[in-house]
Design a protein around this motif. Sequence first.
Motif, short mmCIF file in Angstrom:
data_model
loop_
_atom_site.label_atom_id
_atom_site.label_comp_id
_atom_site.label_asym_id
_atom_site.label_seq_id
_atom_site.Cartn_x
_atom_site.Cartn_y
_atom_site.Cartn_z
N ILE A 55 6.38 20.50 -3.30
CA ILE A 55 4.98 20.80 -3.61
C ILE A 55 4.59 20.13 -4.92
N ASP A 56 5.42 20.32 -5.95
CA ASP A 56 5.13 19.73 -7.25
C ASP A 56 5.02 18.22 -7.18
N ALA A 57 5.93 17.58 -6.45
CA ALA A 57 5.91 16.12 -6.30
C ALA A 57 4.67 15.66 -5.56
N ALA A 58 4.27 16.40 -4.53
CA ALA A 58 3.11 16.02 -3.74
C ALA A 58 1.81 16.17 -4.52
N LEU A 59 1.77 17.10 -5.46
CA LEU A 59 0.56 17.32 -6.25
C LEU A 59 0.35 16.25 -7.33
N LYS A 60 1.42 15.55 -7.69
CA LYS A 60 1.30 14.53 -8.74
C LYS A 60 0.41 13.38 -8.28
N ASP A 61 -0.45 12.96 -9.18
CA ASP A 61 -1.28 11.77 -8.99
C ASP A 61 -2.17 11.82 -7.75
N LEU A 62 -2.71 13.00 -7.43
CA LEU A 62 -3.62 13.09 -6.27
C LEU A 62 -4.95 12.42 -6.59
#
Length: 62
Positions: A55-62
């Motif tokens: 989740i944390d990785a997917a939220l980066k740089d949206l």
Amino acid sequence: MNQNTLTTSGLEQVYDALATAIDAAGPEKTELFLVKLALLNAHALADPAVFQAHIDAALKDL
């Protein structure tokens, strides 16, 4: 290579399958589909900490 790591070809296959499924779900059901998919994958991972890291990785740089 870790046997649990997808190759580039495998990632492309997953991306294509996901894009096709999102199109099939349609705009009105995309969010529901993605939540269901996330929960199924969380169950398969069987590790809440790993899922949170994803989740944390997917939220980066949206």
